[in-house]
Design a protein around this motif. Structure first.
Motif, PDB file in Angstrom:
ATOM      1  N   GLY A  81       0.814  -1.206   0.000  1.00 19.30           N
ATOM      2  CA  GLY A  81       0.000   0.000   0.000  1.00 19.30           C
ATOM      3  C   GLY A  81       0.841   1.246   0.000  1.00 19.30           C
ATOM      4  O   GLY A  81       2.026   1.230  -0.326  1.00 19.30           O
TER       5      GLY A  81
ATOM      6  N   ASN B 274       5.157   4.382  -0.592  1.00 16.54           N
ATOM      7  CA  ASN B 274       4.598   3.050  -0.819  1.00 16.54           C
ATOM      8  C   ASN B 274       5.389   2.037   0.000  1.00 16.54           C
ATOM      9  O   ASN B 274       6.456   2.351   0.523  1.00 16.54           O
ATOM     10  CB  ASN B 274       4.597   2.688  -2.306  1.00 16.54           C
ATOM     11  CG  ASN B 274       5.966   2.799  -2.933  1.00 16.54           C
ATOM     12  OD1 ASN B 274       6.972   2.850  -2.245  1.00 16.54           O
ATOM     13  ND2 ASN B 274       6.026   2.847  -4.235  1.00 16.54           N
TER      14      ASN B 274
ATOM     15  N   ARG C  22       2.577   1.115  -9.411  1.00 17.78           N
ATOM     16  CA  ARG C  22       1.224   0.569  -9.212  1.00 17.78           C
ATOM     17  C   ARG C  22       0.510   1.255  -8.048  1.00 17.78           C
ATOM     18  O   ARG C  22      -0.679   1.548  -8.117  1.00 17.78           O
ATOM     19  CB  ARG C  22       1.325  -0.932  -8.956  1.00 17.78           C
ATOM     20  CG  ARG C  22       0.004  -1.533  -8.558  1.00 17.78           C
ATOM     21  CD  ARG C  22       0.148  -2.998  -8.216  1.00 17.78           C
ATOM     22  NE  ARG C  22      -1.143  -3.478  -7.737  1.00 17.78           N
ATOM     23  CZ  ARG C  22      -1.287  -4.490  -6.936  1.00 17.78           C
ATOM     24  NH1 ARG C  22      -0.237  -5.161  -6.529  1.00 17.78           N
ATOM     25  NH2 ARG C  22      -2.466  -4.867  -6.544  1.00 17.78           N
ATOM     26  N   ILE C  23       1.227   1.495  -6.966  1.00 19.28           N
ATOM     27  CA  ILE C  23       0.610   2.121  -5.794  1.00 19.28           C
ATOM     28  C   ILE C  23       0.227   3.564  -6.109  1.00 19.28           C
ATOM     29  O   ILE C  23      -0.853   4.029  -5.730  1.00 19.28           O
ATOM     30  CB  ILE C  23       1.544   2.042  -4.568  1.00 19.28           C
ATOM     31  CG1 ILE C  23       1.885   0.583  -4.236  1.00 19.28           C
ATOM     32  CG2 ILE C  23       0.928   2.769  -3.373  1.00 19.28           C
ATOM     33  CD1 ILE C  23       0.702  -0.320  -3.936  1.00 19.28           C
TER      34      ILE C  23
ATOM     35  N   LEU D  71      -0.678   4.750  -8.983  1.00 18.90           N
ATOM     36  CA  LEU D  71      -1.890   4.682  -9.796  1.00 18.90           C
ATOM     37  C   LEU D  71      -3.118   4.421  -8.927  1.00 18.90           C
ATOM     38  O   LEU D  71      -4.180   5.015  -9.147  1.00 18.90           O
ATOM     39  CB  LEU D  71      -1.759   3.597 -10.866  1.00 18.90           C
ATOM     40  CG  LEU D  71      -0.754   3.891 -11.983  1.00 18.90           C
ATOM     41  CD1 LEU D  71      -0.576   2.658 -12.861  1.00 18.90           C
ATOM     42  CD2 LEU D  71      -1.198   5.077 -12.808  1.00 18.90           C
ATOM     43  N   SER D  72      -2.981   3.560  -7.941  1.00 14.15           N
ATOM     44  CA  SER D  72      -4.098   3.289  -7.030  1.00 14.15           C
ATOM     45  C   SER D  72      -4.448   4.532  -6.220  1.00 14.15           C
ATOM     46  O   SER D  72      -5.628   4.826  -5.994  1.00 14.15           O
ATOM     47  CB  SER D  72      -3.755   2.129  -6.096  1.00 14.15           C
ATOM     48  OG  SER D  72      -3.571   0.948  -6.852  1.00 14.15           O
ATOM     49  N   LEU D  73      -3.445   5.277  -5.793  1.00 14.06           N
ATOM     50  CA  LEU D  73      -3.694   6.516  -5.057  1.00 14.06           C
ATOM     51  C   LEU D  73      -4.382   7.552  -5.951  1.00 14.06           C
ATOM     52  O   LEU D  73      -5.314   8.231  -5.521  1.00 14.06           O
ATOM     53  CB  LEU D  73      -2.379   7.077  -4.492  1.00 14.06           C
ATOM     54  CG  LEU D  73      -1.755   6.254  -3.364  1.00 14.06           C
ATOM     55  CD1 LEU D  73      -0.329   6.705  -3.100  1.00 14.06           C
ATOM     56  CD2 LEU D  73      -2.608   6.329  -2.100  1.00 14.06           C
TER      57      LEU D  73
ATOM     58  N   ARG E 223      -6.335   6.922  -8.479  1.00 12.23           N
ATOM     59  CA  ARG E 223      -7.737   6.489  -8.624  1.00 12.23           C
ATOM     60  C   ARG E 223      -8.575   6.929  -7.428  1.00 12.23           C
ATOM     61  O   ARG E 223      -9.702   7.393  -7.582  1.00 12.23           O
ATOM     62  CB  ARG E 223      -7.815   4.972  -8.784  1.00 12.23           C
ATOM     63  CG  ARG E 223      -7.469   4.510 -10.170  1.00 12.23           C
ATOM     64  CD  ARG E 223      -7.718   2.996 -10.342  1.00 12.23           C
ATOM     65  NE  ARG E 223      -6.995   2.527 -11.499  1.00 12.23           N
ATOM     66  CZ  ARG E 223      -5.756   2.044 -11.484  1.00 12.23           C
ATOM     67  NH1 ARG E 223      -5.102   1.916 -10.350  1.00 12.23           N
ATOM     68  NH2 ARG E 223      -5.164   1.655 -12.590  1.00 12.23           N
ATOM     69  N   LYS E 224      -8.019   6.791  -6.226  1.00 12.11           N
ATOM     70  CA  LYS E 224      -8.751   7.198  -5.021  1.00 12.11           C
ATOM     71  C   LYS E 224      -8.911   8.716  -4.961  1.00 12.11           C
ATOM     72  O   LYS E 224      -9.964   9.217  -4.569  1.00 12.11           O
ATOM     73  CB  LYS E 224      -8.048   6.663  -3.777  1.00 12.11           C
ATOM     74  CG  LYS E 224      -8.173   5.135  -3.671  1.00 12.11           C
ATOM     75  CD  LYS E 224      -7.742   4.627  -2.338  1.00 12.11           C
ATOM     76  CE  LYS E 224      -8.879   4.880  -1.391  1.00 12.11           C
ATOM     77  NZ  LYS E 224      -8.879   4.062  -0.205  1.00 12.11           N
TER      78      LYS E 224
ATOM     79  N   LYS F 102     -11.615   9.566  -7.500  1.00 11.06           N
ATOM     80  CA  LYS F 102     -12.941   9.162  -7.023  1.00 11.06           C
ATOM     81  C   LYS F 102     -13.467  10.183  -6.016  1.00 11.06           C
ATOM     82  O   LYS F 102     -14.631  10.579  -6.063  1.00 11.06           O
ATOM     83  CB  LYS F 102     -12.895   7.766  -6.413  1.00 11.06           C
ATOM     84  CG  LYS F 102     -14.245   7.269  -5.975  1.00 11.06           C
ATOM     85  CD  LYS F 102     -14.190   5.824  -5.526  1.00 11.06           C
ATOM     86  CE  LYS F 102     -15.568   5.392  -5.091  1.00 11.06           C
ATOM     87  NZ  LYS F 102     -16.116   4.341  -5.887  1.00 11.06           N
TER      88      LYS F 102
ATOM     89  N   TYR G  12      -4.068   3.848   0.494  1.00 13.17           N
ATOM     90  CA  TYR G  12      -4.410   2.618  -0.218  1.00 13.17           C
ATOM     91  C   TYR G  12      -3.630   1.503   0.464  1.00 13.17           C
ATOM     92  O   TYR G  12      -2.391   1.510   0.438  1.00 13.17           O
ATOM     93  CB  TYR G  12      -4.024   2.735  -1.687  1.00 13.17           C
ATOM     94  CG  TYR G  12      -4.178   1.445  -2.465  1.00 13.17           C
ATOM     95  CD1 TYR G  12      -5.426   1.018  -2.888  1.00 13.17           C
ATOM     96  CD2 TYR G  12      -3.080   0.655  -2.770  1.00 13.17           C
ATOM     97  CE1 TYR G  12      -5.581  -0.167  -3.593  1.00 13.17           C
ATOM     98  CE2 TYR G  12      -3.212  -0.526  -3.482  1.00 13.17           C
ATOM     99  CZ  TYR G  12      -4.473  -0.936  -3.882  1.00 13.17           C
ATOM    100  OH  TYR G  12      -4.621  -2.101  -4.576  1.00 13.17           O
TER     101      TYR G  12
ATOM    102  N   VAL H 183      -3.744  -2.770   1.126  1.00 12.10           N
ATOM    103  CA  VAL H 183      -4.358  -4.084   0.900  1.00 12.10           C
ATOM    104  C   VAL H 183      -3.465  -5.188   1.451  1.00 12.10           C
ATOM    105  O   VAL H 183      -2.307  -5.041   1.616  1.00 12.10           O
ATOM    106  CB  VAL H 183      -4.661  -4.361  -0.592  1.00 12.10           C
ATOM    107  CG1 VAL H 183      -5.761  -3.454  -1.079  1.00 12.10           C
ATOM    108  CG2 VAL H 183      -3.442  -4.226  -1.444  1.00 12.10           C
TER     109      VAL H 183
END
Length: 112
Positions: free
Chosen positions: A6, A25, A85-86, A88-90, A92-93, A96, A110, A112
């Motif tokens: 994460g 990350n 990757r992390i 990109l996930s951040l 996205r959040k 959103k 983020y 997981v």
């Protein structure tokens, strides 16, 4: 079951044109990527003048120069040989939250 990966991001600076997040990350299963000190050396830069709450395609936003990612030195999983990757996930959040609230979050995580 937790994967033990994460990261988190928080606003580093903001002005009328852009917002800059710093992020870190981690991967708890790999000693060299644990990042126990939570060193925030990655950057997510968003051009506020061009962002739209309706457009949330991260690839499109990057290709248009609306979002720029400067990978953390701790990045271990790079997508398309470009982006952490992390991160990109951040993103996205962040997007959103922006889509729902019409504002940027101070902090986002983020895990997981």
């Amino acid at each position: 079951m937790s994967m033990g990966i994460g990261g988190s991001a928080e606003i580093l600076s903001e002005n009328e044109n852009e917002i800059i997040y710093q992020y870190y990350n981690y991967d708890l299963s790999v000693v060299e990527h644990r990042n126990d000190q939570k060193i925030m050396d990655g950057r997510i830069i968003i051009n506020k003048n061009k962002i739209s709450a309706e457009e949330n395609d991260i690839v499109f936003l990057q290709e248009q120069g609306i979002i720029t990612i400067e990978n953390s030195k701790n990045s271990w999983c790079i997508i398309g040989e470009k982006y952490d990757r992390i991160a990109l996930s951040l993103v996205r959040k962040i997007m959103k939250h922006y889509e729902q609230e019409k504002s940027f979050p101070e902090k986002i995580g983020y895990h997981v």
